[in-house]
Design an enzyme around this catalytic site. Sequence first.
Site, PDB file in Angstrom:
ATOM      1  N   LYS A  92      52.390  69.329  76.650  1.00  0.00           N
ATOM      2  CA  LYS A  92      51.663  70.316  77.451  1.00  0.00           C
ATOM      3  C   LYS A  92      51.734  71.727  76.830  1.00  0.00           C
ATOM      4  O   LYS A  92      52.571  71.987  75.954  1.00  0.00           O
ATOM      5  CB  LYS A  92      52.241  70.326  78.871  1.00  0.00           C
ATOM      6  N   PHE A 127      49.010  71.427  94.589  1.00  0.00           N
ATOM      7  CA  PHE A 127      49.247  72.002  93.258  1.00  0.00           C
ATOM      8  C   PHE A 127      48.091  71.756  92.291  1.00  0.00           C
ATOM      9  O   PHE A 127      48.184  72.105  91.113  1.00  0.00           O
ATOM     10  CB  PHE A 127      50.559  71.455  92.664  1.00  0.00           C
ATOM     11  N   ARG A 161      58.264  56.938  80.237  1.00  0.00           N
ATOM     12  CA  ARG A 161      58.640  57.715  81.429  1.00  0.00           C
ATOM     13  C   ARG A 161      60.150  57.931  81.497  1.00  0.00           C
ATOM     14  O   ARG A 161      60.625  58.974  81.941  1.00  0.00           O
ATOM     15  CB  ARG A 161      58.082  57.047  82.687  1.00  0.00           C
ATOM     16  N   THR A 191      59.931  64.161  86.826  1.00  0.00           N
ATOM     17  CA  THR A 191      58.863  65.179  86.850  1.00  0.00           C
ATOM     18  C   THR A 191      59.435  66.574  87.055  1.00  0.00           C
ATOM     19  O   THR A 191      59.036  67.529  86.386  1.00  0.00           O
ATOM     20  CB  THR A 191      57.861  64.863  87.996  1.00  0.00           C
ATOM     21  N   ARG A 203      62.192  66.234  79.208  1.00  0.00           N
ATOM     22  CA  ARG A 203      62.019  67.298  80.211  1.00  0.00           C
ATOM     23  C   ARG A 203      63.314  68.070  80.440  1.00  0.00           C
ATOM     24  O   ARG A 203      63.289  69.276  80.706  1.00  0.00           O
ATOM     25  CB  ARG A 203      61.480  66.713  81.506  1.00  0.00           C
ATOM     26  N   ASN A 258      56.251  71.393  82.876  1.00  0.00           N
ATOM     27  CA  ASN A 258      57.253  70.355  82.612  1.00  0.00           C
ATOM     28  C   ASN A 258      57.077  69.643  81.274  1.00  0.00           C
ATOM     29  O   ASN A 258      57.500  68.498  81.112  1.00  0.00           O
ATOM     30  CB  ASN A 258      57.339  69.375  83.792  1.00  0.00           C
ATOM     31  N   HIS A 273      53.424  64.969  79.678  1.00  0.00           N
ATOM     32  CA  HIS A 273      52.829  64.017  80.630  1.00  0.00           C
ATOM     33  C   HIS A 273      52.881  62.630  80.007  1.00  0.00           C
ATOM     34  O   HIS A 273      52.715  62.491  78.794  1.00  0.00           O
ATOM     35  CB  HIS A 273      51.365  64.392  80.900  1.00  0.00           C
TER      36      HIS A 273
HETATM   37  P1  CMP Z   1      52.325  65.027  85.198  1.00  0.00           P
HETATM   38  O1  CMP Z   1      53.176  63.903  84.721  1.00  0.00           O
HETATM   39  O2  CMP Z   1      51.436  65.664  84.202  1.00  0.00           O
HETATM   40  O3  CMP Z   1      51.425  64.523  86.428  1.00  0.00           O
HETATM   41  C1  CMP Z   1      50.923  65.412  87.411  1.00  0.00           C
HETATM   42  C2  CMP Z   1      51.565  66.755  87.328  1.00  0.00           C
HETATM   43  O4  CMP Z   1      51.489  67.519  88.514  1.00  0.00           O
HETATM   44  C3  CMP Z   1      53.056  66.593  87.088  1.00  0.00           C
HETATM   45  O5  CMP Z   1      53.287  66.135  85.799  1.00  0.00           O
HETATM   46  C4  CMP Z   1      53.556  67.991  87.405  1.00  0.00           C
HETATM   47  O6  CMP Z   1      53.383  68.861  86.306  1.00  0.00           O
HETATM   48  C5  CMP Z   1      52.614  68.386  88.517  1.00  0.00           C
HETATM   49  N1  CMP Z   1      53.293  68.246  89.807  1.00  0.00           N
HETATM   50  C6  CMP Z   1      53.702  67.128  90.401  1.00  0.00           C
HETATM   51  N2  CMP Z   1      54.278  67.398  91.590  1.00  0.00           N
HETATM   52  C7  CMP Z   1      54.223  68.728  91.738  1.00  0.00           C
HETATM   53  C8  CMP Z   1      54.632  69.621  92.758  1.00  0.00           C
HETATM   54  N3  CMP Z   1      55.251  69.195  93.859  1.00  0.00           N
HETATM   55  N4  CMP Z   1      54.419  70.937  92.574  1.00  0.00           N
HETATM   56  C9  CMP Z   1      53.790  71.368  91.475  1.00  0.00           C
HETATM   57  N5  CMP Z   1      53.370  70.569  90.466  1.00  0.00           N
HETATM   58  C10 CMP Z   1      53.576  69.264  90.604  1.00  0.00           C
END
Ligand code: CMP
Length: 141
Positions: free
Chosen positions: A12, A60, A88, A94, A105, A115, A118
Amino acid sequence: MKTLQRTLTIIKPDAVRRNAIGDIIEQFEKNGFRILAMKMLQISKHQAEQFYAVHASRPFFNTLTDFMSSGSLVVLALEKENAVADLRKLMGATNPANAEDGTIRRKWATNIEHNAIHGSDAEDTARFELSFFFAGYELAK
Ligand code: CMP
């Protein structure tokens, strides 16, 4: 019988800005993932909304798609036995506050939004996400 699986990963914009591309790709290779295809690109807000359409109703969604269109990404198609789950695990939770030591991460993510990486969350999601970024000929390996 063991079967190979493919998954899509995105380094990212926060991780690209922090010069973490090389370190993260090294983790893929050290952990047995084969890199099938890779590209660096920037996506528009609209493209980010299409990619994350499954999250459209989440609070979000707007900040997520702003962030994902804010700078360069590196997208990779990875192959390995059990690639979806193994990636994963290597990424970590996450929310980096919950990510285990030794995960990507834990090392590179700042918070749940920024984060670092993905990874597809299931085999059918991986098929959609791979085809979002790569044409068939790029994955014909
Ligand atoms: P990703 O694996 O890219 O999939 C969806 C993304 O949404 C996740 O990583 C986070 O970056 C974001 N995300 C998921 N949950 C939240 C949350 N509660 N608040 C803000 N961002 C979120």
